[in-house]
Design a protein around this motif. Structure first.
Motif, PDB file in Angstrom:
ATOM      1  N   ALA A  14      50.047  24.413  47.836  1.00 43.29           N
ATOM      2  CA  ALA A  14      51.391  24.150  47.339  1.00 43.29           C
ATOM      3  C   ALA A  14      52.381  25.103  47.996  1.00 43.29           C
ATOM      4  CB  ALA A  14      51.425  24.341  45.833  1.00 43.29           C
ATOM      5  N   TYR A  15      53.480  24.557  48.393  1.00 42.77           N
ATOM      6  CA  TYR A  15      54.617  25.360  48.827  1.00 42.77           C
ATOM      7  C   TYR A  15      55.851  24.548  48.457  1.00 42.77           C
ATOM      8  CZ  TYR A  15      57.776  27.950  52.016  1.00 42.77           C
ATOM      9  OH  TYR A  15      58.800  28.671  52.557  1.00 42.77           O
ATOM     10  N   ARG A  16      56.723  25.214  47.746  1.00 37.70           N
ATOM     11  CA  ARG A  16      58.017  24.657  47.344  1.00 37.70           C
ATOM     12  C   ARG A  16      58.359  23.320  48.018  1.00 37.70           C
ATOM     13  NH1 ARG A  16      63.136  28.742  47.394  1.00 37.70           N
ATOM     14  NH2 ARG A  16      64.122  27.936  45.538  1.00 37.70           N
ATOM     15  N   GLY A  17      58.449  22.307  47.218  1.00 36.75           N
ATOM     16  CA  GLY A  17      58.795  20.981  47.734  1.00 36.75           C
ATOM     17  C   GLY A  17      57.593  20.058  47.849  1.00 36.75           C
ATOM     18  N   TYR A  18      56.421  20.634  47.999  1.00 39.51           N
ATOM     19  CA  TYR A  18      55.140  19.923  47.941  1.00 39.51           C
ATOM     20  C   TYR A  18      55.183  18.593  48.711  1.00 39.51           C
ATOM     21  CZ  TYR A  18      50.544  19.420  45.697  1.00 39.51           C
ATOM     22  OH  TYR A  18      49.200  19.335  45.439  1.00 39.51           O
ATOM     23  N   GLY A  19      55.419  18.690  50.013  1.00 44.15           N
ATOM     24  CA  GLY A  19      55.448  17.482  50.849  1.00 44.15           C
ATOM     25  C   GLY A  19      56.848  16.981  51.113  1.00 44.15           C
ATOM     26  N   ASN A  20      57.774  17.328  50.250  1.00 51.47           N
ATOM     27  CA  ASN A  20      59.133  16.805  50.376  1.00 51.47           C
ATOM     28  C   ASN A  20      59.866  17.355  51.605  1.00 51.47           C
ATOM     29  OD1 ASN A  20      61.240  15.172  49.604  1.00 51.47           O
ATOM     30  ND2 ASN A  20      61.448  16.008  47.555  1.00 51.47           N
ATOM     31  N   PRO A  21      59.744  18.653  51.914  1.00 56.11           N
ATOM     32  CA  PRO A  21      60.430  19.138  53.120  1.00 56.11           C
ATOM     33  C   PRO A  21      59.896  18.499  54.410  1.00 56.11           C
ATOM     34  CG  PRO A  21      59.906  20.972  51.668  1.00 56.11           C
ATOM     35  CD  PRO A  21      59.188  19.768  51.128  1.00 56.11           C
ATOM     36  N   GLN A  22      58.572  18.314  54.487  1.00 61.82           N
ATOM     37  CA  GLN A  22      58.019  17.649  55.670  1.00 61.82           C
ATOM     38  C   GLN A  22      58.617  16.249  55.786  1.00 61.82           C
ATOM     39  OE1 GLN A  22      56.157  19.363  53.294  1.00 61.82           O
ATOM     40  NE2 GLN A  22      54.043  19.595  53.990  1.00 61.82           N
ATOM     41  N   ASN A  23      58.651  15.581  54.641  1.00 61.14           N
ATOM     42  CA  ASN A  23      59.167  14.224  54.593  1.00 61.14           C
ATOM     43  C   ASN A  23      60.622  14.180  55.030  1.00 61.14           C
ATOM     44  OD1 ASN A  23      58.567  11.496  53.640  1.00 61.14           O
ATOM     45  ND2 ASN A  23      60.333  11.916  52.353  1.00 61.14           N
ATOM     46  N   ASN A  24      61.396  15.133  54.543  1.00 63.82           N
ATOM     47  CA  ASN A  24      62.835  15.138  54.808  1.00 63.82           C
ATOM     48  C   ASN A  24      63.125  15.330  56.293  1.00 63.82           C
ATOM     49  OD1 ASN A  24      65.786  16.438  54.524  1.00 63.82           O
ATOM     50  ND2 ASN A  24      65.284  15.268  52.682  1.00 63.82           N
ATOM     51  N   PHE A  25      62.383  16.216  56.922  1.00 64.18           N
ATOM     52  CA  PHE A  25      62.585  16.511  58.346  1.00 64.18           C
ATOM     53  C   PHE A  25      62.444  15.235  59.182  1.00 64.18           C
ATOM     54  CE2 PHE A  25      60.924  17.896  62.519  1.00 64.18           C
ATOM     55  CZ  PHE A  25      61.855  18.856  62.869  1.00 64.18           C
ATOM     56  N   ALA A  26      61.421  14.450  58.869  1.00 66.09           N
ATOM     57  CA  ALA A  26      61.160  13.241  59.656  1.00 66.09           C
ATOM     58  C   ALA A  26      62.081  12.093  59.230  1.00 66.09           C
ATOM     59  CB  ALA A  26      59.698  12.833  59.491  1.00 66.09           C
ATOM     60  N   MET A  27      62.088  11.800  57.937  1.00 65.52           N
ATOM     61  CA  MET A  27      62.824  10.635  57.434  1.00 65.52           C
ATOM     62  C   MET A  27      64.315  10.736  57.729  1.00 65.52           C
ATOM     63  SD  MET A  27      63.145   9.517  53.428  1.00 65.52           S
ATOM     64  CE  MET A  27      64.150  10.918  52.934  1.00 65.52           C
ATOM     65  N   GLU A  28      64.912  11.890  57.424  1.00 71.08           N
ATOM     66  CA  GLU A  28      66.359  12.006  57.564  1.00 71.08           C
ATOM     67  C   GLU A  28      66.783  12.002  59.029  1.00 71.08           C
ATOM     68  OE1 GLU A  28      67.503  10.937  54.886  1.00 71.08           O
ATOM     69  OE2 GLU A  28      68.792  12.551  54.170  1.00 71.08           O
ATOM     70  N   GLN A  29      65.934  12.532  59.905  1.00 68.56           N
ATOM     71  CA  GLN A  29      66.271  12.495  61.330  1.00 68.56           C
ATOM     72  C   GLN A  29      66.160  11.074  61.875  1.00 68.56           C
ATOM     73  OE1 GLN A  29      65.865  15.652  64.280  1.00 68.56           O
ATOM     74  NE2 GLN A  29      64.029  16.220  63.174  1.00 68.56           N
ATOM     75  N   LEU A  30      65.084  10.387  61.492  1.00 72.26           N
ATOM     76  CA  LEU A  30      64.883   9.046  62.059  1.00 72.26           C
ATOM     77  C   LEU A  30      65.975   8.095  61.574  1.00 72.26           C
ATOM     78  CD1 LEU A  30      62.927   7.768  64.049  1.00 72.26           C
ATOM     79  CD2 LEU A  30      61.615   6.895  62.115  1.00 72.26           C
ATOM     80  N   ILE A  31      66.368   8.245  60.326  1.00 70.59           N
ATOM     81  CA  ILE A  31      67.467   7.414  59.807  1.00 70.59           C
ATOM     82  C   ILE A  31      68.746   7.678  60.608  1.00 70.59           C
ATOM     83  CG2 ILE A  31      69.028   7.142  57.820  1.00 70.59           C
ATOM     84  CD1 ILE A  31      66.501   7.356  56.025  1.00 70.59           C
ATOM     85  N   ASP A  32      69.033   8.943  60.890  1.00 71.90           N
ATOM     86  CA  ASP A  32      70.234   9.250  61.677  1.00 71.90           C
ATOM     87  C   ASP A  32      70.175   8.623  63.070  1.00 71.90           C
ATOM     88  OD1 ASP A  32      71.386  10.626  59.600  1.00 71.90           O
ATOM     89  OD2 ASP A  32      71.937  12.372  60.820  1.00 71.90           O
ATOM     90  N   ARG A  33      68.978   8.591  63.638  1.00 72.24           N
ATOM     91  CA  ARG A  33      68.850   7.979  64.968  1.00 72.24           C
ATOM     92  C   ARG A  33      69.234   6.492  64.895  1.00 72.24           C
ATOM     93  NH1 ARG A  33      63.358   8.038  68.523  1.00 72.24           N
ATOM     94  NH2 ARG A  33      63.240  10.159  67.734  1.00 72.24           N
TER      95      ARG A  33
END
Lengths: 786, 301
Positions: free
Chosen positions: A375-394
């Motif tokens: 476990a580390y703060r966000g529990y998968g959410n930060p990894q998800n955000n890095f990929a999802m939010e960048q790809l959406i912007d593309r």
């Protein structure tokens, strides 16, 4: 809701004075008569090896050594440092493939830092000197650092229970649609799409970097009781797990939670408690202290899950998100531990954020010869955000759609399925977050201004949003008990097992207790951290302490308050419904003269005599105590939007963060300074994950940066000014309308800073962290837009 | 594995330099000399185990930062980085050194660590090493046979190896006096603020109008020792400094450096930004000829 007296006040944190004056005691400050010191002997030379010879005899003879312990000298029972077994019913645990594949000391080293033996001596120095005398021989085994290597048919198996070294994949029994978290038909969705973008992102293995290294004291004695002092985030789970591991009834296990010097998930579940308690049981009656060195802490306690994230998204021309297909493959380290949790939640956060018409997510986790992931703060959410939010912007760049407007239009909201299908969102203030955040950063102007740039310094702005959770109901058990004991002078003790990791949780819970009882804040005291005293709480995870614990506090305090009013009704010969309690007085509505002091009721409950002259009791006997055994009714996700402005030096690749605006819907902010602190700390860690941090392993699986000198994070001077906007959208399920604030703050900054760099350079970085080295290389290869 | 427990050692506390040299004549091979201790104590937690530590703490009068126009700057062995940061004369005249001390470490390590210690540590990433080499100067050593000066250009022999003999004490660092048209600049790239440099660079120029009469260019973390970039210096020497010339110099720098990959950065990156940093420090140095220190405002007395 402006009539709160205590809630929402910027009171000093309960632990602030002691911490800033250096008086707070941590585990390492504990001194006990006859204290011994333990050293966990770890394999530092190999990441994967069999111990072929372990000769402890020289070490045993070293000065000051009391006992040496090899793998056969301690319990042979296996364990799992994670706590899933306590959070789900057994059949679900089996379905998820939860296994106990760890031993106190092992002869099959699965990562650098795996524990192979223990030494107990009269001083730390003697234990360390003795450790150098241990003769150990290894048979090196092939080292697997990636999923690709670990899954090869001829790879050494980490455990016979997980063929192919696949620790976890979403189980088909739970996800009948091809073992994927899915709705609709993603392939059909792509067929309808006007634009499809796809990419594989690489997420780094990052460390929580909590300040206090893991430190413990354990003592077995006191008539066969095992006592363990630990700065765990989950004292009651540790209580249960230690009892099971050492085959003791829980009444003979005593867990005392010491001050937690930062958690961030790294103290979720067991870390070195099994080793330390095994040592204590070998030297009965003597306390044994084990204080991990930073590099032991680094290697021996769990990190964030790294991995490869394949993501494909399809849009209609108007921006309709028609299809999402994602596959996360994680390199999870040497043991099972959190194999199922993070792989599932990555998909959950992906599913919970936007309204994809068709959706499909798969998550796998392989064994690798690296520090186990947990476990580390966000529990998968930060990894998800890095990929999802960048790809959406593309995609939005190609569609020519504004990134704030698209997010406002397509984020999920009240009534939509949350991260857990079937549990719908009950509140959502994300539109306000996006509006206020965009205004504060000057979004429209800056997007226009930075569209055309020349020169070596390029600026960019980026946005990302997130939703998280408040507790993990209904996926996991969400249970907290609270007892409120009312003293005879009408002051109160709140007794619970809720942890405060430095987050302000105890302050907020104290405020909730005072508000509910109608007592001044200083008349309410928090007592936690002792398994002999307080009842069950699942522990600090999933941003639940304020949300679930707060509700338990409310329920317990209401129980106490009801008892006070009942007695007041008798004393005042009034109907209970006609009574009002204010300023520690109960009076009849409309007749303030007809009143009784709460203190009188409480006093008489405790000091209750029969008067000799009348033969009557004075008042009503019995000390007032309120109680709650509370199970969460919802998971009230918080929301937030993060805006970041950067300047990239295109000659050196260095990124300077110029500005950051975080707008967070946390529901009612019970203790606003704590919320703001959580948001700011989250931003710092989020930026670190995206731009600076990564555990680096050489080809032998040895970690090259296991100290704060070699592993760098964003420090205070690397941070920009932060504008912290709290959007307090009331939640119908949260205590006084509150939602969580613990983990969410770290999530959106990871995507927002990546998007800001993308906006500045026109180059998207798929591999984290986005270091100057990677930026400069990409500029060289891809060139800059004029 | 590191340790919280310091290894056993004998502490030697001489009260003057002669005594120090005497003790080093006896124990020099097994002794570490300690000034600020900011590197030594960290080293002793990760395996360094000298039998003796000779501390300079009791030797009076080594904590000076002294300047005269004829001989230049003299920094005593016990002068801390903070003292240099607080020195008006360093800020006025030795911009590269001042900035290298200002950005070095943290306030705590600057208060304890010394400039001479930084030079003696001979880390290729040492910020003061890089600045001092650009300024040019020497290290004054005192041994059984008396005092000798070793030019900085010859002082670092290899990775963490210096010309100091085991029985010698480094007494002071001397930097050359500024001449007419003198200017200097320093820059470092780090992963985060308060980090070891992944690369650093410093330049000292002597300008005659737009023509560069002399230049010394130094760079750190691009070789086992802090490097003088003599080929790059040749490109500038005697020439009018133009953007085109700076590009030529940068190309020469990239040829001259010999960086490696490590946890802080990559060889490829270091080689690329070596040229960029060289240009920047030369530009800063030229700018500082006429103007004040080009870096953050001076806060000393």
């Amino acid at each position: 809701m402006s009539d709160f007296k205590v809630i929402g006040q910027r009171v000093p944190k309960v632990d602030a004075r002691r911490k800033v004056t250096g008086h707070q005691e941590y585990a390492d400050d504990l001194r006990m008569p006859g204290m011994l010191y333990g050293k966990i002997v770890r394999c530092m030379e190999y990441a994967h090896a069999k111990v072929t010879k372990l000769d402890l005899s020289q070490a045993a003879k070293a000065p000051g050594v009391v006992k040496v312990l090899g793998p056969k000298d301690v319990t042979q029972k296996g364990y799992n440092s994670g706590v899933l077994d306590l959070m789900v019913p057994e059949p679900v645990g089996q379905m998820l493939g939860d296994i106990e594949d760890q031993l106190v000391f092992t002869d099959h080293v699965k990562f650098q830092g795996d524990a192979i033996a223990g030494i107990i001596a009269t001083s730390e120095e003697a234990a360390e000197r003795a450790a150098e005398l241990i003769q150990v021989e290894y048979e090196p085994l092939p080292v697997y650092l990636t999923a690709e290597e670990a899954k090869k048919p001829d790879a050494v198996q980490f455990t016979p229970l997980k063929p192919g070294n696949l620790a976890f994949a979403l189980p088909i029994q739970m996800f009948p649609d091809g073992a994927a978290y899915a709705w609709g038909d993603s392939e059909a969705g792509f067929a309808e799409a006007d634009l499809i973008v796809e990419e594989t992102f690489t997420l780094p293995k990052v460390k929580q970097c909590q300040m206090e290294p893991h430190t413990y004291v354990a003592r077995y004695g006191d008539g066969g009781r095992l006592n363990c002092w630990t700065s765990t985030q989950m004292p009651k789970c540790i209580h249960n797990k230690l009892a099971r591991l050492f085959e003791l009834p829980m009444s003979r296990v005593h867990v005392i939670q010491t001050t937690v010097g930062g958690g961030f998930g790294c103290r979720l579940g067991m870390i070195a408690e099994p080793q330390v308690c095994a040592m204590a049981m070998a030297v009965q009656g003597k306390p044994v202290k084990v204080s991990l060195l930073r590099e032991e802490d680094w290697l021996g306690s769990e990190s964030r899950h790294p991995g490869k994230y394949k993501m494909k998204i399809g849009f209609k021309k108007d921006g309709t998100p028609i299809s999402m297909d994602a596959h996360w493959i994680s390199e999870g380290g040497g043991y099972y531990t959190h194999a199922s949790g993070v792989q599932f939640t990555l998909g959950a956060w992906l599913a919970g954020t936007y309204k994809w018409t068709n959706f499909r997510f798969k998550g796998d986790r392989y064994y690798t010869n690296t520090t186990p992931c947990g476990a580390y703060r966000g529990y998968g959410n930060p990894q998800n955000n890095f990929a999802m939010e960048q790809l959406i912007d593309r995609a939005l760049n190609q569609l020519g759609i504004d990134k704030v407007e698209w997010r406002k239009k397509w984020h999920k909201t009240v009534g939509d399925d949350g991260w857990c299908m079937g549990v719908t969102y009950a509140s959502c203030g994300l539109d306000e977050c996006l509006d206020k955040g965009a205004k504060a950063i000057g979004w429209e102007d800056k997007i226009k201004k930075y569209a055309k740039q020349t020169g070596s310094k390029r600026r960019g702005v980026g946005v990302a949003v997130m939703t998280h959770t408040s507790g993990a109901m209904p996926m996991l058990l969400e249970h907290t008990t609270c007892t409120v004991k009312i003293n005879e002078d009408a002051t109160a003790e709140l007794i619970f097992s809720c942890s405060d990791l430095g987050t302000g949780a105890h302050t907020s819970l104290q405020q909730i207790g005072a508000e509910t009882l109608g007592f001044p804040l200083e008349d309410v005291h928090v007592r936690a951290q002792d398994s002999d005293i307080s009842g069950f709480d699942i522990g600090a995870h999933a941003s639940r302490t304020l949300y679930v614990g707060g509700s338990a506090v409310i329920e317990a305090c209401e129980d106490a308050k009801r008892q006070i009013l009942e007695r007041a009704a008798t004393a005042l010969e009034a109907n209970q419904d006609d009574l009002v309690m204010e300023n520690k007085k109960v009076f009849v509505k409309g007749s303030p003269d007809k009143s009784i002091d709460v203190a009188t009721i409480c006093y008489q409950g405790v000091y209750n005599w029969v008067m000799p002259d009348t033969g009557n009791w004075i008042g009503i006997p019995g000390q007032i105590q309120g109680y709650s055994s509370y199970f969460a009714k919802h998971n009230s996700p918080p929301w937030s939007a993060c805006f970041v402005e950067v300047e990239v030096d295109t000659e050196t690749g260095q990124v300077k963060v110029l500005d950051c605006v975080a707008a967070s819907d946390v529901g009612k902010a019970i203790h606003p300074p704590s919320v703001e602190g959580q948001v700011e700390g989250g931003i710092q860690q989020g930026f670190g994950q995206s731009c600076m941090e990564a555990m680096i392993y050489d080809e032998k699986g040895l970690c090259l940066n296991n100290t704060f000198a070699d592993y760098r994070m964003f420090g205070p001077s690397d941070m920009p000014k932060i504008t912290n906007i709290l959007v307090e959208e009331h939640d119908p399920f949260g205590p006084y309308g509150a939602k969580s604030a613990g983990e969410g703050g770290q999530v959106a900054p990871t995507g927002a800073i990546a998007n800001a760099i993308y906006n500045a350079l026109g180059i998207q970085f798929t591999e984290g962290p986005i270091t100057p080295e990677r930026i400069l290389k990409a500029i060289k290869e891809k060139g800059l837009q004029a | 594995m590191s340790s919280r427990v310091l290894p056993v050692f004998d502490l030697l506390l001489p009260s003057n330099l002669e005594e120090a040299v005497g003790l080093l004549s006896q124990h020099g091979d097994q002794a570490a000399v300690m000034a600020g201790g900011t590197d030594l104590l960290v080293g002793m937690k990760v395996g360094m185990s000298p039998a003796f530590i000779l501390s300079l703490a009791d030797i009076q009068g080594l904590d000076y930062v002294a300047f005269d126009a004829k001989h230049g700057l003299r920094i005593g062995a016990m002068a801390t980085l903070s003292q240099v940061v607080d020195s008006k004369v360093v800020n006025d005249k030795y911009h590269a050194l001042w900035y290298s001390a200002f950005t070095n470490g943290t306030p705590q390590t600057r208060n304890a660590g010394t400039v001479v210690g930084n030079i003696l540590r001979a880390s290729p990433a040492g910020d003061c090493c890089c600045a001092a080499l650009a300024h040019g100067g020497s290290v004054l050593l005192q041994g059984p046979a008396g005092k000798r000066e070793v030019d900085l250009d010859e002082f670092w022999l290899d990775y963490r190896k210096t010309a100091r003999k085991p029985d010698e004490v480094a007494v002071e660092l001397k930097l050359k006096a500024p001449e007419h048209g003198y200017g200097s600049g320093f820059a470092a790239l780090t992963r985060s603020y308060q980090d070891l440099a992944k690369i650093n660079a410093a330049a000292r120029v002597i300008m005659d109008g737009k023509v560069c009469r002399k230049v010394r260019l130094a760079m750190g973390a691009v070789a086992p020792i802090t490097l003088r970039l003599k080929e790059a210096e040749k490109v500038l020497t005697g020439q009018e400094v133009t953007d085109q010339l700076l590009e030529q110099m940068a190309a020469a720098v990239r040829k001259e450096v010999k960086p490696i990959d490590d946890v802080r950065s990559t060889a490829e990156y270091r080689r690329e930004v070596a040229g960029v940093l060289a240009k920047r420090v030369v530009q800063d140095a030229i700018k500082s000829v006429a103007g004040p220190c080009p870096y953050s405002c001076f806060m000393g007395a």
